[in-house]
Design a protein around this motif. Structure first.
Motif, PDB file in Angstrom:
ATOM      1  N   HIS A 117       0.812  -1.221   0.000  1.00  0.00           N
ATOM      2  CA  HIS A 117       0.000   0.000   0.000  1.00  0.00           C
ATOM      3  C   HIS A 117       0.845   1.270   0.000  1.00  0.00           C
ATOM      4  O   HIS A 117       0.354   2.340   0.376  1.00  0.00           O
ATOM      5  CB  HIS A 117      -0.998   0.027   1.157  1.00  0.00           C
ATOM      6  CG  HIS A 117      -1.844  -1.200   1.215  1.00  0.00           C
ATOM      7  ND1 HIS A 117      -2.872  -1.438   0.326  1.00  0.00           N
ATOM      8  CD2 HIS A 117      -1.794  -2.282   2.025  1.00  0.00           C
ATOM      9  CE1 HIS A 117      -3.413  -2.600   0.592  1.00  0.00           C
ATOM     10  NE2 HIS A 117      -2.780  -3.143   1.615  1.00  0.00           N
TER      11      HIS A 117
ATOM     12  N   LYS B  77      -0.418   3.857  -2.672  1.00  0.00           N
ATOM     13  CA  LYS B  77      -1.583   4.597  -2.185  1.00  0.00           C
ATOM     14  C   LYS B  77      -1.147   5.704  -1.229  1.00  0.00           C
ATOM     15  O   LYS B  77      -1.687   6.816  -1.260  1.00  0.00           O
ATOM     16  CB  LYS B  77      -2.567   3.652  -1.496  1.00  0.00           C
ATOM     17  CG  LYS B  77      -3.849   4.327  -1.105  1.00  0.00           C
ATOM     18  CD  LYS B  77      -4.876   3.354  -0.572  1.00  0.00           C
ATOM     19  CE  LYS B  77      -6.172   4.099  -0.281  1.00  0.00           C
ATOM     20  NZ  LYS B  77      -7.137   3.293   0.404  1.00  0.00           N
TER      21      LYS B  77
ATOM     22  N   GLU C 147      -8.248   4.052  -9.017  1.00  0.00           N
ATOM     23  CA  GLU C 147      -9.613   4.118  -8.502  1.00  0.00           C
ATOM     24  C   GLU C 147      -9.628   3.787  -7.009  1.00  0.00           C
ATOM     25  O   GLU C 147     -10.363   4.416  -6.238  1.00  0.00           O
ATOM     26  CB  GLU C 147     -10.527   3.179  -9.286  1.00  0.00           C
ATOM     27  CG  GLU C 147     -10.837   3.701 -10.684  1.00  0.00           C
ATOM     28  CD  GLU C 147     -11.610   2.727 -11.553  1.00  0.00           C
ATOM     29  OE1 GLU C 147     -12.221   3.192 -12.531  1.00  0.00           O
ATOM     30  OE2 GLU C 147     -11.596   1.508 -11.273  1.00  0.00           O
ATOM     31  N   LYS C 148      -8.802   2.833  -6.583  1.00  0.00           N
ATOM     32  CA  LYS C 148      -8.694   2.508  -5.157  1.00  0.00           C
ATOM     33  C   LYS C 148      -8.113   3.680  -4.352  1.00  0.00           C
ATOM     34  O   LYS C 148      -8.319   3.773  -3.149  1.00  0.00           O
ATOM     35  CB  LYS C 148      -7.836   1.268  -4.948  1.00  0.00           C
ATOM     36  CG  LYS C 148      -8.508  -0.011  -5.412  1.00  0.00           C
ATOM     37  CD  LYS C 148      -7.599  -1.203  -5.222  1.00  0.00           C
ATOM     38  CE  LYS C 148      -8.246  -2.472  -5.732  1.00  0.00           C
ATOM     39  NZ  LYS C 148      -7.341  -3.631  -5.650  1.00  0.00           N
ATOM     40  N   CYS C 149      -7.392   4.568  -5.056  1.00  0.00           N
ATOM     41  CA  CYS C 149      -6.838   5.758  -4.421  1.00  0.00           C
ATOM     42  C   CYS C 149      -7.825   6.916  -4.422  1.00  0.00           C
ATOM     43  O   CYS C 149      -7.494   8.011  -3.965  1.00  0.00           O
ATOM     44  CB  CYS C 149      -5.552   6.180  -5.129  1.00  0.00           C
ATOM     45  SG  CYS C 149      -4.190   5.013  -4.976  1.00  0.00           S
TER      46      CYS C 149
END
Length: 160
Positions: free
Chosen positions: A110, A113, A144-146
């Motif tokens: 991660h 991110k 998109e997860k960020c």
């Protein structure tokens, strides 16, 4: 400097710290890390120092962050943001995120991110009304997860 995260890698406890790029980071594998993203060319210590000083002279309008593995002293991730000043939106500002890369040894922790969050937070603190970046289709899900949203397509023209 802020703590990014802690992880076990190969049975060793690693602590990661996120901070701005320092001139000594070239010795900590910064250029090799960028080489995992794209072509870096042959950058001498003198070239690096000159470019570092130039970028530093822009102050908060161009920020490069790194995540350092405190266990090894190696630069594990990086990214940059440039603040564009516009006439649109009441002379608003936009943050342009670039050159996000995590060392292959540290992917899945991660850290990418954390880099995007750091750069987005900086953009917000500078009064930007949005932050944008260009990426390949294969990176869409990650960004998109960020918290970013696909808003169109990327166009480019490279010069020799």
């Amino acid at each position: 400097m802020a703590e990014a995260s802690n992880s076990d890698i190969g049975g060793e406890k690693h602590t990661f710290k996120i901070r701005r790029l320092e001139i000594s980071d070239k010795r900590k594998g910064y250029m090799e890390l960028l080489g995992q993203l794209t072509v870096t060319g042959s950058v001498t210590d003198e070239d690096f120092d000159r470019r570092f000083e130039e970028i530093s002279s822009y102050g908060d309008d161009h920020v490069i962050c790194v995540i350092e593995d405190e266990w090894t002293g190696k630069i594990a991730a990086t990214g940059s943001v440039m603040i564009e000043k516009k006439f649109l939106r009441n002379c608003g500002k936009v943050g342009h995120i670039e050159d996000v890369v995590v060392d292959s040894e540290f992917r899945g922790k991660h850290l990418g991110k954390k880099v995007v969050e750091f750069l987005s937070d900086h953009s917000r603190s500078m009064g930007c009304y949005k932050v944008i970046l260009d990426c390949g289709v294969e990176k869409k899900v990650f960004y998109e997860k960020c918290g970013l949203t696909n808003k169109g397509i990327q166009m480019s023209k490279y010069f020799d």
